[in-house]
Design an enzyme around this catalytic site. Structure first.
Site, short mmCIF file in Angstrom:
data_model
loop_
_atom_site.label_atom_id
_atom_site.label_comp_id
_atom_site.label_asym_id
_atom_site.label_seq_id
_atom_site.Cartn_x
_atom_site.Cartn_y
_atom_site.Cartn_z
N THR A 145 0.87 -1.22 -0.02
CA THR A 145 -0.07 0.09 0.04
C THR A 145 0.95 1.27 0.03
O THR A 145 1.86 1.37 0.73
CB THR A 145 -0.76 0.03 1.28
OG1 THR A 145 -1.58 -1.26 1.34
CG2 THR A 145 -1.87 1.18 1.11
N GLU A 146 0.56 2.12 -1.17
CA GLU A 146 1.43 3.47 -1.14
C GLU A 146 2.84 3.27 -1.06
O GLU A 146 3.65 4.25 -0.84
CB GLU A 146 0.78 4.32 0.15
CG GLU A 146 -0.56 4.53 0.15
CD GLU A 146 -1.29 5.25 -0.66
OE1 GLU A 146 -0.53 5.94 -1.75
OE2 GLU A 146 -2.51 5.18 -0.91
N LEU A 147 3.23 2.20 -1.65
CA LEU A 147 4.60 1.80 -1.57
C LEU A 147 5.43 2.19 -0.23
O LEU A 147 6.61 2.23 -0.04
CB LEU A 147 5.56 2.75 -2.54
CG LEU A 147 5.26 2.47 -4.02
CD1 LEU A 147 6.18 3.02 -4.83
CD2 LEU A 147 5.21 0.81 -4.49
#
Lengths: 393, 397
Positions: A145-147
């Protein structure tokens, strides 16, 4: 030789409705279904359908020399099934060309890695199964998630059998190093790390339509030149961005689709350039060095840390409260409760509580269905209290 | 400057605003003669001591005028003072007339570069002074007749005075965009002639509380501060109190202020069966008011129409989480507060309960609000006024 690796993130949350105290113990419907359907259909028309068409066209016209990769959250897939089956079909077409790679992530686009490894693992598995079921495809590369990323995550993901993982090429992590190579995460054996070239990625995702930007307007030949300039000091350009960049964040009338149509041809004018997917990159390029990333990083905002989701007390308390229910929720064996609890984990719920944009500008506000971050917190906590009542029953 | 209230002889936000603005302007080198209607001969020296800033002089006109008075209030006040020499006019409007005439005399005696007047009662004086001196006129709108009346029973005479002032002025200063829109919509003033200058708040040294309050032993406190009049939405506060108590029984509601709806609100609380939970303090002076702020767990401003609204800033300054009406000017400048539509009693209840129940929310609002309010100083509005002055003076040359 420079290989260009496109990865697009596709995600839409289940937005919560305004949930007042009066509903606690009385109304167990937490989501704004109407709004979620509306947003999804709007983004489908403005972005998903036209962009998929463009990408498919490019793959066909270049005989697969142009290729790309996607990560679709389980949540967005569910919503496509419910509201926009045509979008799902167009993604299937893309995957069926054989030139589109799908990545794994947490089904609920959650922050679970930070709070519960057990829950995290279950969500990765759920996602993996969903992708298999819809696309008959088994991802080999993981993106969180979101890097959100650190050594520990790389190690965990390697043990789950993935061959590559993505992260932000943040300056403060890389120092003098370049994001344009493959790296090996510290504490791992064979998993490879691909880093986002945030300058070039953000030129498209954030600055493309920005009139005050010195490089405005951004054209395909100009961008291709910047890619060519990497020849000699890099092998790989990772262009990672939200798919909604096309047509939703950057509007069609600013020329974003024209740009996308022309870019592959401009890049391929240089004989040494090509396009590549993440698993191809992992196979072709060996790691040049080991990267030691202790603290959690992400691709968000200037800080590139967790402050967008867990930066203030409200966010921290909401997350703590939510994850503290894990055992009780799972023990209940009530599928509806488990599903609601997991949907509450969608990272967007915490993003809406972010207060740092008060100083930073208004990027967050654009995406926020609540008037104020505090309102998001109030609804969320009211819902948690309702969930607690359901768990006692 | 023509004004009509100034601390300590003030009962509302207007005096506070004039004080803050004047003090900051004079610090920045603006020489100000502040003209006030006054029934008190000791006023002059009192004010000089109070402001203790060079360059500000206070001049009084004997008058019974206060800004929030109705015609009936004035009649009563005048009757009460019937033993005094008959220098006061027979009605409120006579009084405005008398103020205007006297202020014009002052304009003849004083030397000045421009005229700045605050709200409708002084607008006539401003126009007169402009005629006599030929100097430019700025009218500062802190409230309109539409705010005071909620849009019903607008007094024609007051409306005309306001409108004449805005039309005669070279520039209209509005305390918010909310007010600017009202001026454009109801008074037909060209928006380009209107400059928005948001109010600010004085920062007191010690906002942290070490006071121990007996009331807090058993109860949390929800606070209302303002005139108890239609404009301030006191009835919405009482209705929300009733609903909050259904969810959180250990709460006391304190209403600070007086006004024509006070009796009705006391009766309403009794009728709803919460009389023991709602406390009416009447009007409080500065020190007591600061104390009450520090007692509060939540401050609520449910105004129906609030041109600006300084009290939420005062609450924030005292570290109190605030819930304010969206129908207000102050909501344009502060971020670390909760917003409601004044009529949405359910949402107001929801938010009061949330702040009481989720301590993290109150804590965060408190910390962030303290940080935020420190930046809302009178420096900025004073600078804006100075730039308005400079433009006006350039226009004269």
């Amino acid at each position: 030789m420079v290989s260009v690796c496109f990865y697009f993130q596709v995600h839409q949350p289940y937005r919560l409705r305004k949930y007042p105290i009066f509903d606690i113990g009385r109304n167990h419907n937490y989501f704004d279904d109407k709004k979620n359907e509306e947003v999804l259909k709007k983004v489908a028309t403005k972005c998903y359908l036209p962009t998929n068409r463009t990408i498919l066209d490019l793959i066909e016209k270049t005989d697969g020399r142009f290729r790309a990769s996607y990560s679709l959250s389980g949540i967005v897939l569910e919503q496509f099934e419910k509201y926009c089956p045509d979008v799902l079909e167009s993604f299937r077409q893309l995957v069926d060309t054989g030139y589109v790679e799908l990545l794994d992530e947490t089904y609920y686009h959650s922050l679970s890695f930070i709070y519960s490894k057990k829950e995290f693992k279950e969500q990765v598995k759920l996602h993996n199964e969903k992708i298999k079921e819809i696309f008959n495809f088994t991802p080999r590369i993981f993106r969180n998630t979101e890097l959100i990323y650190n050594n520990e995550l790389a190690n965990f993901i390697e043990k789950l059998g993935y061959s590559g993982i993505l992260a932000e090429g943040a300056d403060y992590i890389l120092g003098w190093r370049s994001p344009n190579f493959v790296y090996k995460p510290k504490t791992t054996e064979k998993i490879s790390l691909l880093l986002k070239n945030y300058r070039l990625s953000d030129d498209i995702a954030f600055r493309f339509g920005e009139k005050s930007w010195a490089e405005y307007p951004l054209t395909a030949p100009k961008f291709a030149q910047w890619v060519n300039a990497i020849n000699g000091n890099g092998v790989l350009v990772n262009l990672f961005m939200d798919y909604e960049t096309f047509g939703e964040h950057q509007w069609e009338d600013k020329g974003i689709f024209k740009f996308l149509e022309h870019l592959p041809w401009e890049i391929m004018k240089h004989p040494d350039n090509d396009f590549i997917t993440p698993s191809e990159a992992v196979e072709r390029y060996k790691p040049v060095a080991e990267l030691d990333i202790h603290q959690l990083i992400s691709w968000a905002d200037i800080e590139r840390d967790l402050s967008a989701w867990l930066g203030n007390k409200m966010q921290q308390e909401a997350a703590r409260e939510l994850y503290s229910l894990e055992n009780a929720v799972k023990k209940s064996r009530n599928q509806e409760i488990i599903d609601d609890w997991r949907k509450l984990q969608i990272s967007d719920n915490f993003y809406y509580m972010c207060t740092k944009w008060f100083a930073d500008g208004d990027v967050h506000k654009y995406f926020n269905p609540f008037d104020r971050p505090h309102d998001a917190f109030i609804s969320f906590m009211n819902i948690i209290n309702d969930l607690k009542i359901r768990l006692k029953e | 400057m023509f004004g009509w209230e100034f601390p300590p002889f003030s009962s509302g936000g207007l005096g506070t605003a004039c004080y803050g603005l004047t003090k900051s302007l004079s610090k920045k080198g603006v020489d100000i003669t502040f003209v006030l209607p006054s029934a008190d001969d000791t006023l002059k020296s009192d004010f000089l001591r109070l402001i203790s800033t060079k360059g500000v002089r206070i001049r009084g006109i004997r008058s019974l005028l206060t800004p929030y008075m109705s015609v009936r209030d004035y009649r009563n006040l005048r009757r009460a003072r019937s033993g005094a020499p008959n220098i006061y006019g027979a009605t409120l409007f006579d009084e405005v007339y008398r103020y205007t005439e006297a202020a014009a005399d002052i304009a003849k005696q004083e030397t000045f570069d421009l005229i700045h007047c605050h709200d409708w009662m002084t607008f006539g004086a401003g126009i007169k002074a402009k005629k006599i001196s030929g100097k430019p006129l700025a009218v500062h709108v802190h409230a309109t007749e539409f705010d005071r009346t909620g849009g019903n029973n607008v007094n024609e005479y007051v409306y005309r005075l306001e409108r004449n002032g805005m039309e005669a002025a070279d520039v209209v200063i509005a305390v918010s965009n909310f007010t600017k829109n009202k001026i454009v919509q109801h008074y037909g003033i060209n928006p380009e002639k209107i400059v928005v200058v948001h109010n600010a708040v004085e920062i007191t040294d010690d906002a942290s509380s070490i006071d121990q309050f007996v009331i807090k032993k058993h109860d949390r406190v929800v606070l209302f501060v303002g005139r108890i009049t239609l404009q301030k939405g006191p009835d919405y506060f009482i209705y929300a109190a009733k609903k909050v108590l259904e969810h959180e029984p250990n709460v006391k509601f304190i209403m600070v202020g007086t006004g024509d709806m006070e009796m009705r609100m006391i009766e309403k609380a009794a009728e709803l069966g919460i009389a023991d939970r709602v406390l009416f303090t009447g009007f409080l002076g500065h020190n007591d008011l600061e104390k009450v702020y520090r007692m509060a767990d939540v401050y609520v401003m449910p105004s129906v129409s609030e041109p600006f609204g300084i009290t939420p800033l005062e609450a924030m300054r005292n570290g109190v989480p605030t819930i304010i009406s969206k129908q207000s000017g102050v909501s344009e400048v502060i971020k670390n507060c909760l917003l409601v539509d004044f009529w949405d009693i359910n949402e107001l209840t929801n938010k009061i309960v949330a702040v009481l129940r989720y301590r993290t929310l109150g804590d965060l609002l408190k910390e962030d609000a303290l940080r935020e309010v420190k930046k809302i100083t009178w420096d900025k509005p004073a600078d804006k006024c100075i730039s308005v002055y400079n433009k006006l003076l350039k226009g004269v040359q």
